[in-house]
Design a protein around this motif. Structure first.
Motif, PDB file in Angstrom:
ATOM      1  N   SER A 166       0.677  -1.495   0.125  1.00 15.64           N
ATOM      2  CA  SER A 166       0.067   0.100   0.063  1.00 15.64           C
ATOM      3  C   SER A 166       0.821   1.388  -0.014  1.00 15.64           C
ATOM      4  CB  SER A 166      -1.121  -0.013   1.170  1.00 15.64           C
ATOM      5  OG  SER A 166      -1.684   1.226   1.458  1.00 15.64           O
ATOM      6  N   ALA A 167       2.044   1.349   0.888  1.00 18.43           N
ATOM      7  CA  ALA A 167       2.859   2.372   0.911  1.00 18.43           C
ATOM      8  C   ALA A 167       3.665   2.728  -0.371  1.00 18.43           C
ATOM      9  CB  ALA A 167       3.818   2.208   2.129  1.00 18.43           C
ATOM     10  N   LEU A 168       4.054   1.573  -1.009  1.00 17.58           N
ATOM     11  CA  LEU A 168       5.046   1.505  -2.040  1.00 17.58           C
ATOM     12  C   LEU A 168       4.096   1.752  -3.255  1.00 17.58           C
ATOM     13  CD1 LEU A 168       7.860   1.010  -3.061  1.00 17.58           C
ATOM     14  CD2 LEU A 168       6.958  -1.255  -4.032  1.00 17.58           C
ATOM     15  N   THR A 169       2.673   1.559  -3.221  1.00 18.44           N
ATOM     16  CA  THR A 169       1.709   2.078  -4.358  1.00 18.44           C
ATOM     17  C   THR A 169       1.669   3.481  -4.430  1.00 18.44           C
ATOM     18  OG1 THR A 169       0.972  -0.142  -4.295  1.00 18.44           O
ATOM     19  CG2 THR A 169      -0.336   1.671  -5.390  1.00 18.44           C
ATOM     20  N   VAL A 170       1.689   4.136  -3.172  1.00 17.16           N
ATOM     21  CA  VAL A 170       1.297   5.450  -3.113  1.00 17.16           C
ATOM     22  C   VAL A 170       2.281   6.344  -4.094  1.00 17.16           C
ATOM     23  CG1 VAL A 170       1.286   7.470  -1.791  1.00 17.16           C
ATOM     24  CG2 VAL A 170       0.226   5.601  -1.061  1.00 17.16           C
ATOM     25  N   VAL A 171       3.732   5.860  -3.799  1.00 16.34           N
ATOM     26  CA  VAL A 171       4.819   6.461  -4.557  1.00 16.34           C
ATOM     27  C   VAL A 171       4.782   6.084  -6.097  1.00 16.34           C
ATOM     28  CG1 VAL A 171       7.630   6.520  -4.927  1.00 16.34           C
ATOM     29  CG2 VAL A 171       6.389   6.271  -2.613  1.00 16.34           C
ATOM     30  N   PHE A 172       4.450   4.914  -6.275  1.00 14.42           N
ATOM     31  CA  PHE A 172       4.330   4.507  -8.007  1.00 14.42           C
ATOM     32  C   PHE A 172       3.184   5.446  -8.477  1.00 14.42           C
ATOM     33  CE2 PHE A 172       5.939  -0.142  -7.026  1.00 14.42           C
ATOM     34  CZ  PHE A 172       7.191   0.437  -6.915  1.00 14.42           C
ATOM     35  N   VAL A 173       2.108   5.567  -7.784  1.00 14.85           N
ATOM     36  CA  VAL A 173       1.000   6.283  -8.476  1.00 14.85           C
ATOM     37  C   VAL A 173       1.326   7.936  -8.730  1.00 14.85           C
ATOM     38  CG1 VAL A 173      -1.534   7.068  -8.130  1.00 14.85           C
ATOM     39  CG2 VAL A 173      -0.906   4.548  -7.895  1.00 14.85           C
ATOM     40  N   ASN A 174       1.780   8.437  -7.687  1.00 15.22           N
ATOM     41  CA  ASN A 174       1.870   9.886  -7.532  1.00 15.22           C
ATOM     42  C   ASN A 174       3.301  10.547  -8.298  1.00 15.22           C
ATOM     43  OD1 ASN A 174      -0.458  11.052  -5.892  1.00 15.22           O
ATOM     44  ND2 ASN A 174       0.384   9.075  -4.725  1.00 15.22           N
ATOM     45  N   SER A 175       4.195   9.562  -8.235  1.00 14.52           N
ATOM     46  CA  SER A 175       5.481   9.969  -8.828  1.00 14.52           C
ATOM     47  C   SER A 175       5.232  10.322 -10.640  1.00 14.52           C
ATOM     48  CB  SER A 175       6.624   9.158  -8.535  1.00 14.52           C
ATOM     49  OG  SER A 175       6.736   9.094  -7.151  1.00 14.52           O
ATOM     50  N   LYS A 176       5.184   9.361 -11.110  1.00  8.73           N
ATOM     51  CA  LYS A 176       4.866   9.342 -12.446  1.00  8.73           C
ATOM     52  C   LYS A 176       6.146   9.545 -13.276  1.00  8.73           C
ATOM     53  CE  LYS A 176      -0.174  10.348 -12.242  1.00  8.73           C
ATOM     54  NZ  LYS A 176      -0.503   9.033 -12.624  1.00  8.73           N
ATOM     55  N   SER A 177       7.327   9.436 -12.762  1.00  2.00           N
ATOM     56  CA  SER A 177       8.584   9.951 -13.467  1.00  2.00           C
ATOM     57  C   SER A 177       9.798   9.266 -12.822  1.00  2.00           C
ATOM     58  CB  SER A 177       8.835  11.416 -13.499  1.00  2.00           C
ATOM     59  OG  SER A 177       9.056  11.770 -11.975  1.00  2.00           O
ATOM     60  N   LEU A 178       9.338   8.034 -12.230  1.00  2.00           N
ATOM     61  CA  LEU A 178      10.621   7.047 -11.801  1.00  2.00           C
ATOM     62  C   LEU A 178      11.187   6.434 -12.560  1.00  2.00           C
ATOM     63  CD1 LEU A 178       8.339   5.073  -8.962  1.00  2.00           C
ATOM     64  CD2 LEU A 178      10.538   6.683  -8.483  1.00  2.00           C
ATOM     65  N   SER A 179      12.523   6.716 -12.377  1.00  2.00           N
ATOM     66  CA  SER A 179      13.609   6.191 -13.374  1.00  2.00           C
ATOM     67  C   SER A 179      14.399   5.163 -12.796  1.00  2.00           C
ATOM     68  CB  SER A 179      14.720   7.506 -13.921  1.00  2.00           C
ATOM     69  OG  SER A 179      15.149   7.985 -12.868  1.00  2.00           O
ATOM     70  N   SER A 180      14.621   5.199 -11.322  1.00  5.48           N
ATOM     71  CA  SER A 180      15.367   4.282 -10.695  1.00  5.48           C
ATOM     72  C   SER A 180      14.865   3.823  -9.276  1.00  5.48           C
ATOM     73  CB  SER A 180      16.944   4.897 -10.341  1.00  5.48           C
ATOM     74  OG  SER A 180      17.643   4.046  -9.692  1.00  5.48           O
ATOM     75  N   ILE A 181      14.596   2.255  -9.278  1.00  3.09           N
ATOM     76  CA  ILE A 181      14.074   1.901  -8.215  1.00  3.09           C
ATOM     77  C   ILE A 181      15.051   0.725  -7.559  1.00  3.09           C
ATOM     78  CG2 ILE A 181      12.325   0.772  -7.154  1.00  3.09           C
ATOM     79  CD1 ILE A 181      10.593   1.760  -9.476  1.00  3.09           C
ATOM     80  N   LYS A 182      15.255   0.577  -6.217  1.00  2.00           N
ATOM     81  CA  LYS A 182      16.218  -0.510  -5.693  1.00  2.00           C
ATOM     82  C   LYS A 182      15.151  -0.861  -4.504  1.00  2.00           C
ATOM     83  CE  LYS A 182      20.484  -1.556  -3.273  1.00  2.00           C
ATOM     84  NZ  LYS A 182      19.881  -1.996  -2.224  1.00  2.00           N
ATOM     85  N   ILE A 183      14.623  -2.101  -4.547  1.00  2.00           N
ATOM     86  CA  ILE A 183      13.689  -2.690  -3.604  1.00  2.00           C
ATOM     87  C   ILE A 183      14.089  -3.984  -3.152  1.00  2.00           C
ATOM     88  CG2 ILE A 183      11.626  -1.129  -3.882  1.00  2.00           C
ATOM     89  CD1 ILE A 183      10.539  -2.875  -5.846  1.00  2.00           C
ATOM     90  N   ASP A 184      15.290  -4.148  -3.223  1.00  2.00           N
ATOM     91  CA  ASP A 184      15.952  -5.802  -2.941  1.00  2.00           C
ATOM     92  C   ASP A 184      15.069  -6.085  -1.567  1.00  2.00           C
ATOM     93  OD1 ASP A 184      17.291  -5.776  -4.911  1.00  2.00           O
ATOM     94  OD2 ASP A 184      19.149  -5.204  -3.966  1.00  2.00           O
ATOM     95  N   ASP A 185      14.808  -7.517  -1.327  1.00  2.00           N
ATOM     96  CA  ASP A 185      14.511  -8.049   0.008  1.00  2.00           C
ATOM     97  C   ASP A 185      13.322  -7.238   0.517  1.00  2.00           C
ATOM     98  OD1 ASP A 185      16.868  -9.744   0.376  1.00  2.00           O
ATOM     99  OD2 ASP A 185      17.950  -7.908   0.358  1.00  2.00           O
ATOM    100  N   THR A 186      12.157  -7.317  -0.278  1.00  2.00           N
ATOM    101  CA  THR A 186      11.102  -6.687  -0.099  1.00  2.00           C
ATOM    102  C   THR A 186       9.852  -7.430  -0.390  1.00  2.00           C
ATOM    103  OG1 THR A 186      10.697  -5.362  -1.970  1.00  2.00           O
ATOM    104  CG2 THR A 186      11.991  -4.272  -0.200  1.00  2.00           C
ATOM    105  N   PRO A 187       8.723  -7.237   0.118  1.00  2.00           N
ATOM    106  CA  PRO A 187       7.483  -8.249  -0.214  1.00  2.00           C
ATOM    107  C   PRO A 187       6.752  -7.460  -1.352  1.00  2.00           C
ATOM    108  CG  PRO A 187       7.012  -6.837   1.666  1.00  2.00           C
ATOM    109  CD  PRO A 187       8.406  -6.719   1.480  1.00  2.00           C
ATOM    110  N   VAL A 188       7.380  -6.819  -2.412  1.00  2.00           N
ATOM    111  CA  VAL A 188       6.684  -6.254  -3.352  1.00  2.00           C
ATOM    112  C   VAL A 188       6.261  -7.653  -4.360  1.00  2.00           C
ATOM    113  CG1 VAL A 188       8.796  -6.408  -4.987  1.00  2.00           C
ATOM    114  CG2 VAL A 188       7.103  -4.749  -5.502  1.00  2.00           C
ATOM    115  N   ASP A 189       4.981  -7.066  -4.990  1.00  2.00           N
ATOM    116  CA  ASP A 189       4.473  -8.292  -5.639  1.00  2.00           C
ATOM    117  C   ASP A 189       3.983  -7.827  -7.123  1.00  2.00           C
ATOM    118  OD1 ASP A 189       2.290  -6.647  -5.071  1.00  2.00           O
ATOM    119  OD2 ASP A 189       1.318  -8.085  -3.738  1.00  2.00           O
TER     120      ASP A 189
END
Length: 432
Positions: A166-189
């Motif tokens: 839920s928290a990560l989705t907030v960033v994904f939805v509102n940023s709209k210009s993400l170029s680099s993401i590092k999310i190792d060892d997380t429960p992203v799905d």
């Protein structure tokens, strides 16, 4: 002008230290200290900005009280484009935790300026939850890079997956210009990756997501199919597939620069590793001729069977556990693009033949590191002689080399140095 009275102009006018009558400094204060303070207050904006960028949040706040100029820099949008939140709950943690009140001030005053954000957490689940609370408040940001960093045990994996997503989705939805993401060892799905792609497919260039067990091969394939600007990708081997390599090789996709693959045994002796077709590797290299393919192996010797039976265009190989002679022999036969090889351990059988084969077949090899292995001095000299000056990094522990009838430890230093064209000596400790 009457005695004891001076004009306002003369009070405000500033003179260099060598002009006018010297004024007596206050007791306990040197004229040097006063001049230094004035000099610090007059530093150019861009210089003070660079200083502040190297300070922690608390130190920034303290420094801002120095003068009006520094306070202005503290509130400058340029200062808050890049920020690292440090969160910990342990008294023994080396992290300097960002105070919650200061975090709220940053989000309230500078959220719209944040572009390069990282959240560094310790091993406590509470720290990971606090990081997600921050993410959920970044609704007015235009973030370009996001990094979630676990300094010890992956604490994001211990928290509620629903809370994290839920928290990560907030960033994904509102940023709209993400170029680099590092999310190792997380429960992203997979569903959260779909949200990422729906809002950032035109800008995403770097994605690092090793050890994310809730992501499926179909999930990462969806990212590759839609994000045609993706240049760097890091993932676990179980997410790698022929379909993914072909998607990265399509005409619509830009040339890939870097592909990192972590090959990790979750259940020793019970993990099944699939094979990738040679044609899929060839398609990737044909499309992205300069791509670096980096593989990190953390397997036991009996688990290497599926790898390198056919030509594989890997460029960098790192073995964190023992690698067998047979495995190294296959690398020599089937890895012609190899640039760097690091073997931390071997089953203590001399690797002369394998190294000579690698030197002969891997013409691009420029760096090698050997840890708990064995190589005869004669075999090592022959390997170096075949590689010559193209070996820019040769990191071999002294215990690796076995003296023989041709060379002792003193002689091998000068012999290897001669073939390298520079002075060389074995390492006392591994440097890779």
């Amino acid at each position: 002008m009457k005695r004891g009275k001076t004009g306002l102009k003369s009070k405000c006018q500033r003179f260099p230290s060598h002009v006018g009558r010297a004024q007596r400094p206050k007791r306990g204060t040197s004229s040097f200290a006063l001049t230094s303070a004035e000099d610090w207050g007059n530093l150019p904006h861009h210089v003070v900005l660079q200083i502040f960028q190297h300070l922690s949040l608390v130190d920034r706040a303290r420094a801002s009280s120095m003068c009006r100029c520094w306070n202005g820099v503290f509130h400058s949008p340029d200062l808050w484009r890049r920020f690292e939140f440090e969160l910990n709950r342990s008294a023994t943690s080396y992290l300097r935790s960002t105070h919650p009140d200061l975090i709220q001030q940053i989000i309230k005053r500078h959220a719209q300026h944040l572009q390069y954000v990282s959240l560094k957490v310790d091993s406590c689940t509470e720290s990971a939850e606090a990081a997600c609370d921050i993410l959920s408040q970044l609704v007015n940001c235009t973030i370009k890079t996001l990094g979630l960093i676990s300094t010890a045990r992956p604490s994001f994996m211990d928290m509620s997956q629903a809370h994290f997503v839920s928290a990560l989705t907030v960033v994904f939805v509102n940023s709209k210009s993400l170029s680099s993401i590092k999310i190792d060892d997380t429960p992203v799905d997979d569903p959260s990756l779909q949200v990422l792609v729906a809002n950032n497919s035109n800008t995403l260039k770097f994605l690092k997501m090793s050890s994310c067990p809730h992501v499926s091969p179909a999930g990462i394939l969806f990212v590759a199919d839609q994000c045609h600007g993706l240049r760097e990708l890091a993932l676990n081997y179980h997410l790698l597939s022929d379909e993914l390599l072909l998607a990265l090789s399509s005409e619509k996709h830009v040339h890939l620069d870097h592909l990192r693959i972590d090959v990790v045994s979750e259940n020793p002796g019970q993990t099944h590793f699939h094979t990738i077709k040679r044609s899929s590797w060839e398609a990737l290299v044909q499309h992205s001729a300069k791509v670096n393919i980096v593989m990190y192996f953390f397997l036991y010797e009996e688990e290497f069977e599926p790898f390198f039976h056919e030509e594989t265009p890997v460029t960098h190989l790192y073995f964190g556990r023992a690698a067998s002679k047979e495995m190294l022999g296959r690398i020599g036969l089937n890895c012609p693009r190899l640039v760097e090889l690091v073997v931390c351990a071997n089953s203590l059988e001399p690797l002369d033949e394998e190294l000579i084969l690698i030197a002969e077949r891997c013409k691009s090899l420029t760096a090698i590191g050997l840890g708990e292995c064995e190589v005869t001095c004669s075999g090592f000299v022959e390997f170096v002689k075949m590689c010559g000056g193209r070996l820019t990094q040769l990191s071999i522990m002294e215990e690796v080399l076995i003296p023989d009838s041709s060379y002792n430890m003193e002689q091998i230093h000068s012999e290897v140095s001669k073939h390298l064209g520079r002075k060389w000596s074995p390492d006392m400790m591994p440097t890779w």
